[in-house]
Design an enzyme around this catalytic site. Structure first.
Site, PDB file in Angstrom:
ATOM      1  N   ASP A 125       0.832  -1.219   0.000  1.00  0.00           N
ATOM      2  CA  ASP A 125       0.000   0.000   0.000  1.00  0.00           C
ATOM      3  C   ASP A 125       0.861   1.261   0.000  1.00  0.00           C
ATOM      4  OD1 ASP A 125      -1.904  -1.931   0.323  1.00  0.00           O
ATOM      5  OD2 ASP A 125      -2.670  -1.190   2.233  1.00  0.00           O
ATOM      6  N   GLU A 147     -11.766  -0.962   0.842  1.00  0.00           N
ATOM      7  CA  GLU A 147     -10.453  -0.589   1.356  1.00  0.00           C
ATOM      8  C   GLU A 147      -9.919   0.705   0.751  1.00  0.00           C
ATOM      9  OE1 GLU A 147      -7.939  -3.876   3.000  1.00  0.00           O
ATOM     10  OE2 GLU A 147      -8.314  -4.658   0.989  1.00  0.00           O
TER      11      GLU A 147
END
Length: 456
Positions: free
Chosen positions: A54, A275
């Site tokens: 990420d 998400e």
């Protein structure tokens, strides 16, 4: 620091958020407009000694990519390269990289040397505001516990700073860390209420509304749904899939002062995980994006690991799914897990989409299958770096992938990108034979509370 107009805040009394409906999600399919190309490993990796996943950019209050003495900065979740990739979430640390030209990146040092909250840190966002740096992150795990756990709260590191010279950028403390948001159990499910396969209260993302001046923090959460709820037509199994896009507001605009508000979007009956939610304002409209997994869709629905998006006329507007179903970007059927954790950001007349390179040369029905490979194969197939940046055409409520840039390419505002309509998606844009039956069988195996092996 800006202060919002107190009258601009929408009353939430008697209001319920827009929903991602089952009928909309039932239309999810791979199309030439949504399927990204097969990714090849990069010729060089600026962080070959790390697993990287990420990632987010340092931005200012207006959402523009910020610079520190001519350097732009990005942040990534990282773990040592020698670690088995599936274990990386358990030791995640935030590191930063810097570049002058958006193609050559340097660095890889930790932002926080010590004292960050949680047993490890998961994704967030970073604000550079009048020389002050605020790094929002997910404090994952209770640091006072002996065993690894999955408690989540939203935290911020501030008081530290970045310094720069001609040779690079470095972080200087001391940093102060504090919890700024925890679930209230009313709008946002707490861990004790969780009945789903995965509990979420994470991924803070700073956003100042360009129209109202309102200062917001978006995050991923779950909506509390009692067992005896009549939602999902009374189907108890479907109610366990209760993802939402949460939001908090700062009445004063202070980046440390937040109040929970009701969700922007409700995915109950559809999906468990929405998400890394984030918003891109464009042409007076608000494009809300988030990532989700194949395995987190509710029983009877069949989605993909992909970037999903919605559009509304205001931040708290009536969101409608992009492309009819919400699917904006997904992987080819031959490599369904090759990229994940997409982050969209504006660039001139288009939107660029950055992600990380996940598992290549793997076409299993679930990432659970990765654990059945030898450790050497798990390491070989894991990309662990940034994917090629995608170029996205957006026209109202329709999107189309129309080109790609290289791995780690985040163009500067002065850079001219080539005019192209030459992008061609992979040949296999449809679902493979037997996909629905295999997904149904896999979902039956996954109906347990906990953090799944499939978070590889």
């Amino acid at each position: 620091m800006s202060e919002r107009n107190p009258d601009s805040r929408r009353s939430t009394e008697g209001w319920s958020p827009p929903q991602w409906t089952r009928s909309q999600a039932d239309g999810i399919e791979r199309t030439p407009e949504t399927v990204a190309p097969v990714i090849e490993p990069p010729p060089e990796d600026p962080a070959a000694d790390l697993h990287i996943w990420d990632t987010w950019l340092l931005r200012d209050r207006h959402g523009e990519i910020a610079e520190i003495d001519g350097w732009r900065v990005l942040f990534s979740l990282t773990a040592p390269e020698e670690l088995l990739p599936g274990k990386r979430h358990d030791v995640a640390e935030i590191r930063f990289f810097y570049s002058r030209n958006g193609t050559e990146w340097h660095g890889g040092d930790r932002v926080f040397e010590a004292d960050a909250l949680g047993q490890r840190q998961w994704a967030g966002s970073a604000l550079y505001d009048d020389g002050e740096l605020y790094l929002y992150y997910t404090a994952a795990g209770d640091e006072s516990a002996d065993d690894l756990n999955y408690t989540q709260r939203i935290a911020v590191g501030h008081g530290g700073r970045f310094e720069a010279d001609e040779d690079g950028v470095w972080s200087e403390g001391p940093w102060r860390h504090e919890t700024i948001l925890e679930p209230d159990g009313e709008w946002y499910e707490n861990e004790d209420q969780s009945r789903g396969m995965i509990y979420t209260f994470r991924d803070p993302w700073f956003f100042e509304d360009p129209e109202t001046g309102e200062t917001n923090l978006l995050f991923e959460a779950n909506t509390p749904v009692p067992v005896d709820s009549d939602r999902c037509d009374g189907d108890e199994a479907q109610t366990e899939f209760n993802g939402s896009v949460g939001v908090a507001a700062s009445p004063s605009g202070d980046p440390l002062d937040w109040e929970l508000e009701p969700p922007l979007l409700d995915g109950v009956c559809v999906n468990q995980e929405l998400e890394r939610p984030h918003v891109v304002p464009r042409d007076g409209r608000y494009y809300l994006f988030f990532s989700s997994h194949m395995h987190t869709f509710s029983p009877g629905l069949h989605g993909f690991d992909g970037l999903y998006g919605f559009v509304a006329d205001s931040l708290r507007g009536e969101y409608e799914p992009l492309n009819g179903s919400g699917l904006v970007v997904t992987n080819p059927a031959s490599v369904p897990f090759q990229a994940y954790s997409w982050m969209a950001f504006p660039y001139r007349d288009e939107i660029l989409v950055q992600s990380f390179y996940n598992y290549r040369e793997f076409a299993g029905d679930s990432l659970d299958g990765i654990a059945d490979l030898s450790e050497a194969e798990q390491r070989r197939r894991f990309g662990g770096t940034l994917s090629p940046t995608l170029r996205l055409d957006v026209d109202g409520d329709r999107t189309r992938i129309h080109g790609t840039l290289a791995h780690w390419h985040i163009p500067t505002s002065e850079e001219e990108l080539p005019d192209t309509d030459e992008y061609r998606p992979p040949d296999e844009v449809g679902s493979d034979d037997g996909y629905v039956d295999r997904v149904d069988a896999r979902m039956d195996r996954h109906r347990t509370v906990g953090y799944l092996r499939s978070n590889y």
